[in-house]
Design a protein around this motif. Sequence first.
Motif, mmCIF file in Angstrom:
data_model
loop_
_atom_site.group_PDB
_atom_site.id
_atom_site.type_symbol
_atom_site.label_atom_id
_atom_site.label_comp_id
_atom_site.label_asym_id
_atom_site.label_seq_id
_atom_site.Cartn_x
_atom_site.Cartn_y
_atom_site.Cartn_z
ATOM 1 N N GLY A 165 0.772 -1.229 0.000
ATOM 2 C CA GLY A 165 0.000 0.000 0.000
ATOM 3 C C GLY A 165 0.805 1.281 0.000
ATOM 4 N N TYR A 166 2.106 1.225 0.329
ATOM 5 C CA TYR A 166 2.895 2.451 0.443
ATOM 6 C C TYR A 166 3.004 3.152 -0.909
ATOM 7 C CZ TYR A 166 6.784 5.471 1.913
ATOM 8 O OH TYR A 166 7.599 6.541 2.200
ATOM 9 N N ARG A 167 3.392 2.430 -1.919
ATOM 10 C CA ARG A 167 3.505 3.011 -3.255
ATOM 11 C C ARG A 167 2.148 3.478 -3.768
ATOM 12 N NH1 ARG A 167 8.249 1.648 -6.066
ATOM 13 N NH2 ARG A 167 9.681 0.376 -4.832
ATOM 14 N N THR A 190 15.398 3.100 2.298
ATOM 15 C CA THR A 190 15.043 1.713 2.017
ATOM 16 C C THR A 190 13.887 1.279 2.901
ATOM 17 O OG1 THR A 190 16.613 0.856 3.645
ATOM 18 C CG2 THR A 190 17.445 1.203 1.415
ATOM 19 N N GLY A 191 13.231 0.183 2.498
ATOM 20 C CA GLY A 191 12.118 -0.298 3.301
ATOM 21 C C GLY A 191 11.412 -1.479 2.686
ATOM 22 N N PRO A 192 10.437 -2.026 3.390
ATOM 23 C CA PRO A 192 9.735 -3.227 2.933
ATOM 24 C C PRO A 192 8.793 -2.984 1.757
ATOM 25 C CG PRO A 192 8.776 -2.422 4.979
ATOM 26 C CD PRO A 192 10.008 -1.612 4.739
ATOM 27 N N ALA A 193 8.639 -1.732 1.316
ATOM 28 C CA ALA A 193 7.860 -1.472 0.107
ATOM 29 C C ALA A 193 8.723 -1.535 -1.145
ATOM 30 C CB ALA A 193 7.187 -0.100 0.202
ATOM 31 N N ASP A 194 10.048 -1.702 -0.992
ATOM 32 C CA ASP A 194 10.954 -1.767 -2.139
ATOM 33 C C ASP A 194 10.720 -3.045 -2.942
ATOM 34 O OD1 ASP A 194 12.079 0.574 -1.261
ATOM 35 O OD2 ASP A 194 13.805 -0.395 -0.309
ATOM 36 N N GLN A 195 10.911 -2.928 -4.244
ATOM 37 C CA GLN A 195 10.799 -4.103 -5.108
ATOM 38 C C GLN A 195 12.082 -4.929 -5.103
ATOM 39 O OE1 GLN A 195 7.824 -4.869 -6.639
ATOM 40 N NE2 GLN A 195 7.129 -3.123 -5.414
#
Length: 488
Positions: free
Chosen positions: A73-75, A315-320
Amino acid sequence: MQIFDSLSQQSWFITFIPPLVVLIELLAIFSAFHALRHVRTSQAAVAWVIGLVTIPFLVLPMYWVFARHRFEGYREAIRAVGERHVQSVASVRRELVTDANVRTTTLDTSLEYLADVLDTPLCDGNTFDLLIDGAAFFESLLQRIDAAEHYVYLEFYILRDDEIGSQLADALLRCVKRGVVVRLLYDEVGCLRLPGRYIRRLVAAGIDVRAFNTRQGFVNRFQINFRNHRKLVVIDGATAWVGGLNVGDEYLGKNSKNLRWRDTAVAIRGSLARKVQAVFAGDYYWAARTDLPEAIWHSEPDTPSHSGLAAVCATGPADQRPRATMMFASAAATAKRRLWISTPYLVPDDALVVALSMARARGVDVRLLIPSIADQWAVFLAGYYYEQQLAEIGIPVYRFPEGFLHQKCVLVDDDLVLIGSTNFDNRSLYLNFELMVAIAEPKLIADVAEMLEQDFAESSRSNASGESLRPLFARVGTAIARLFSPVL
């Protein structure tokens, strides 16, 4: 009467318990197939599948809380904000992102290599001040907050209602009285112990205070495992602070448990501050679903300069992609003479162990600095396993003896410094939203080198080959803690 009650209880048990057991078993089987498809590593997938099949009543809820590594959901939140605030979101993307899979630099330096790997743009003309420990950090921050003219943005993992927390609140209240916009983001888990009166006082004065709220949306409802671990401040789009310090008296040596919390931050002036601001804006879009109307995204044209080159590494857990791991691996890949890493937690993934091994095999002086006391016992014990693993490939680990070492800092040769919030552990690599700044400015690099030389001089090596480090019960605890390293 007691006979009828007993029969009634048995009837209830026979009616409801067997179907419940069957339902849990079916959910466990479904979750096992889900783990095979979605868990990040094959080792972790096997562990989850075995647990789900053998002890589903215990493991099933743990799986849906702890197993996911991708934040949903972040993006999409940024995209939704962009539909209403096109110019604002375009500014954020311009500051933070370059084209993927396209070389944008000459790859001649460690900073250029890292920027291309992370698809993050470079900027120049910046100046930096190294802030060692809490006194320097809070003095610099509070003075500049009192001079703010337009807005102050703050983002912290932990806020405390103690002496320094009260000083910060007072400074922010003075800002609001002058007509300065103040916006504050905090992590709900990190601030579990923060009294509600602290937030209410700020909100009542007109400060925009928001929890980052990783549990927004149906998909993330039970995902308490994600954290916003970033620590940043931006003032008027021109000055920023990034580092490892939260807001608490422990950073000033006023905590009775640990007399000294050793940490580091950097004060930034120049175009890099707008990139840090863009990181805050993205997080604010998620929390508030709106833009920052007062934000300054354009300054007077700067004279072209190659001094103060830098980049942000958000960086974060929404990164691909596993960008946090890629960041550390890039530093290891470009090191020619030395790679010094200071981190409070030592729980690297396999890719980073390989990257460090390759650097050491080239003759690079690879060394790590970690605390000698525990902040989180499971992580502390797991670190002993990796100490011994690194010893086997000739990489020394030093333990800092005075208080708790909390700084996150990387030095590559005399070419590059990284300072920020990212720990050398799986949580920071995959589950937390983190921020580091990568800087190639000679004076700052020299200051960091001097700081780390002093830190290593005060420390002693703890993983000398063949040395027995701890008693049997601690070795057993280390082995158990290592099993949980993917979620530590």
